[in-house]
Design a protein around this motif. Structure first.
Motif, PDB file in Angstrom:
ATOM      1  N   SER A 131       1.935  -1.187   1.023  1.00 41.57           N
ATOM      2  CA  SER A 131       1.866  -1.744   2.381  1.00 41.57           C
ATOM      3  C   SER A 131       0.824  -2.860   2.455  1.00 41.57           C
ATOM      4  CB  SER A 131       1.512  -0.640   3.382  1.00 41.57           C
ATOM      5  OG  SER A 131       2.478   0.391   3.360  1.00 41.57           O
ATOM      6  N   LEU A 132      -0.315  -2.643   1.795  1.00 41.31           N
ATOM      7  CA  LEU A 132      -1.357  -3.675   1.799  1.00 41.31           C
ATOM      8  C   LEU A 132      -0.889  -4.922   1.063  1.00 41.31           C
ATOM      9  CD1 LEU A 132      -4.241  -4.437   2.546  1.00 41.31           C
ATOM     10  CD2 LEU A 132      -4.997  -3.425   0.367  1.00 41.31           C
ATOM     11  N   ASP A 133      -0.170  -4.730  -0.026  1.00 44.38           N
ATOM     12  CA  ASP A 133       0.346  -5.874  -0.780  1.00 44.38           C
ATOM     13  C   ASP A 133       1.368  -6.648   0.055  1.00 44.38           C
ATOM     14  OD1 ASP A 133       0.573  -7.347  -3.349  1.00 44.38           O
ATOM     15  OD2 ASP A 133       2.654  -6.645  -3.211  1.00 44.38           O
ATOM     16  N   ILE A 171       0.791   8.948  -1.139  1.00 47.03           N
ATOM     17  CA  ILE A 171       0.151   8.290   0.006  1.00 47.03           C
ATOM     18  C   ILE A 171      -0.696   7.095  -0.451  1.00 47.03           C
ATOM     19  CG2 ILE A 171      -1.422   8.578   1.947  1.00 47.03           C
ATOM     20  CD1 ILE A 171       1.290   9.934   2.287  1.00 47.03           C
ATOM     21  N   PRO A 172      -1.563   7.242  -1.440  1.00 49.13           N
ATOM     22  CA  PRO A 172      -2.295   6.055  -1.920  1.00 49.13           C
ATOM     23  C   PRO A 172      -1.364   4.959  -2.417  1.00 49.13           C
ATOM     24  CG  PRO A 172      -3.372   8.043  -2.686  1.00 49.13           C
ATOM     25  CD  PRO A 172      -2.066   8.467  -2.095  1.00 49.13           C
ATOM     26  N   ARG A 173      -0.246   5.404  -3.060  1.00 53.78           N
ATOM     27  CA  ARG A 173       0.704   4.404  -3.551  1.00 53.78           C
ATOM     28  C   ARG A 173       1.355   3.654  -2.394  1.00 53.78           C
ATOM     29  NH1 ARG A 173       1.550   0.793  -7.251  1.00 53.78           N
ATOM     30  NH2 ARG A 173       3.748   0.530  -7.846  1.00 53.78           N
ATOM     31  N   LEU A 174       1.715   4.385  -1.349  1.00 53.05           N
ATOM     32  CA  LEU A 174       2.297   3.753  -0.166  1.00 53.05           C
ATOM     33  C   LEU A 174       1.298   2.796   0.477  1.00 53.05           C
ATOM     34  CD1 LEU A 174       4.580   3.507   1.902  1.00 53.05           C
ATOM     35  CD2 LEU A 174       3.615   5.484   3.092  1.00 53.05           C
ATOM     36  N   TYR A 175       0.042   3.190   0.480  1.00 55.02           N
ATOM     37  CA  TYR A 175      -1.004   2.333   1.054  1.00 55.02           C
ATOM     38  C   TYR A 175      -1.119   1.025   0.257  1.00 55.02           C
ATOM     39  CZ  TYR A 175      -5.682   0.634   2.157  1.00 55.02           C
ATOM     40  OH  TYR A 175      -6.745  -0.156   2.512  1.00 55.02           O
ATOM     41  N   GLU A 176      -1.073   1.135  -1.086  1.00 57.36           N
ATOM     42  CA  GLU A 176      -1.168  -0.062  -1.922  1.00 57.36           C
ATOM     43  C   GLU A 176       0.014  -0.996  -1.682  1.00 57.36           C
ATOM     44  OE1 GLU A 176      -1.482   1.205  -5.908  1.00 57.36           O
ATOM     45  OE2 GLU A 176      -3.443   2.187  -5.667  1.00 57.36           O
TER      46      GLU A 176
END
Length: 383
Positions: free
Chosen positions: A86-88, A79-84
């Motif tokens: 998506s933000l990028d 989940i944190p990886r997906l967030y990173e």
């Protein structure tokens, strides 16, 4: 027939009608212009930043498909990886989204400028009337919009199909190429297709914008009766204004007539013109002033009032014409007529002394010195 013509909308809308329509939010709008602006902004950003977008897409795809050992054994790290990721991606495409958003917001300003109408936001229950809704569905405007939608779909869809068909080999090869090579190739195809669609939209806008302006103007056309009614509302009823002017003239005439008994002399033509003069030299300066003047029937009335009040009347046609032509009520006589008027006033004072003391009756002045350019009749004869 005249009544029918008055009810036909043949007159161009007035500025007041245009302003009222604008206050209600009724302005010419072109959806195609907004669509074209958005496509042009998006296509331009893809054209200028295509390489940067491609590199970030390749990097995002590579990072998204790369899973390290810790993430494989700890799903909570996904989940944190997906967030990173998506933000990028959001940061990467933020300039494109911002430019497209600005184009969507400001493209309507091209036709009508800034417009904010509270009245247009107010709910209208008449819009919920099913009969009115059905009539709008089959109105001329809806028919035009349907034709535009069909034409736009055919034109844009045809161009997109032609680009894909023309590049079918490159499209089919995308599935066999590595991601690092396929993504730039796909970007080139998207940009090419976008530019051709934008060109097609330019043709649609060139037709739609003049039509929307014409249609908006046609909806606001006015009948002759509406023009007359608006003129009454803005400038006042012509009959009322005429009556007011008449009353003002009558009041001014009464004031003028009330000044005649105070005049020193009335100079006549003998019947065409009459000018009443008054000399009030309290300070030893100044010139005689015109207190009344008129022609024809008004001149006759001035003579009658002068006779009733024992005001001397002198027939001096050139002087009467010059005074009537070149002076206004309450104004001093022109300097060029000082000598002639001085002779007239001297005669009047001698006449008053004669009436009080007797003696030899003074002779009326003759051959008064009136410049030819001030006498309308003499100037006309000379010409």
């Amino acid at each position: 027939m005249a009544e029918d013509s008055d009810l036909e909308k043949t007159e161009q809308p007035s500025q007041r009608r245009l302003d009222q329509a604008r206050e209600k939010g009724q302005v010419a709008r072109s959806r195609e212009l907004s669509t074209f602006a958005v496509l042009l902004a998006g296509g331009g950003m893809l054209w200028f930043m295509g390489t940067s977008f491609t590199q970030h897409m390749v990097k995002s795809l590579r990072d998204g498909l790369t899973i390290d050992r810790d993430m494989a054994f700890d799903t909570g790290l996904m989940i944190p990886r997906l967030y990173e990721l998506s933000l990028d991606a959001l940061i990467t495409f933020a300039p494109l989204l911002l430019v497209v958003l600005l184009a969507a917001l400001f493209s309507p300003l091209i036709l009508n400028g800034w417009l904010f109408s509270i009245e247009a936001l107010q709910p209208k229950f008449s819009k919920l009337n099913p009969i009115s809704g059905i009539s709008r569905m089959f109105s001329r405007t809806s028919l035009v919009e349907l034709v535009k939608a069909i034409g736009k779909s055919i034109l844009v869809g045809g161009i997109a199909a032609w680009v894909i068909w023309h590049n079918k080999d490159a499209v089919m090869a995308l599935g066999t190429q590595p991601a690092a090579a396929a993504i730039p190739q796909m970007g080139n195809l998207v940009v090419t297709c976008s530019m051709m669609i934008i060109g097609a939209m330019l043709l649609i806008v060139a037709i739609d914008v003049p039509f929307q302006l014409w249609d908006h103007n046609k909806k606001l056309m006015m009948t002759k009766e509406e023009v007359r009614q608006e003129s009454k509302e803005t400038e006042g009823d012509p009959m009322v204004k005429g009556r007011i002017r008449q009353l003002q003239r009558e009041a001014a005439r009464r004031r003028m007539m009330s000044e005649i008994p105070t005049a020193d002399v009335v100079v006549t033509n003998p019947t065409h013109y009459a000018v009443a003069l008054k000399y009030n030299d309290k300070n030893g300066f100044g010139a005689p002033v015109v207190v009344a003047k008129g022609s024809h029937l008004l001149a006759l009335r001035i003579r009658e009032i002068a006779e009733e009040n024992h005001v001397p009347i002198l027939e001096a046609p050139p002087l009467a014409r010059a005074l009537h032509k070149h002076t206004e009520l309450g104004e001093s006589i022109p300097e060029a007529l000082y000598t002639a008027v001085a002779e007239v006033l001297a005669y009047v004072y001698q006449l008053r002394r004669y009436e009080k003391q007797g003696g030899a009756r003074p002779h009326e002045p003759a051959n008064l010195s009136v410049p030819v350019e001030l006498d309308p009749a003499a100037a006309l004869t000379a010409a």
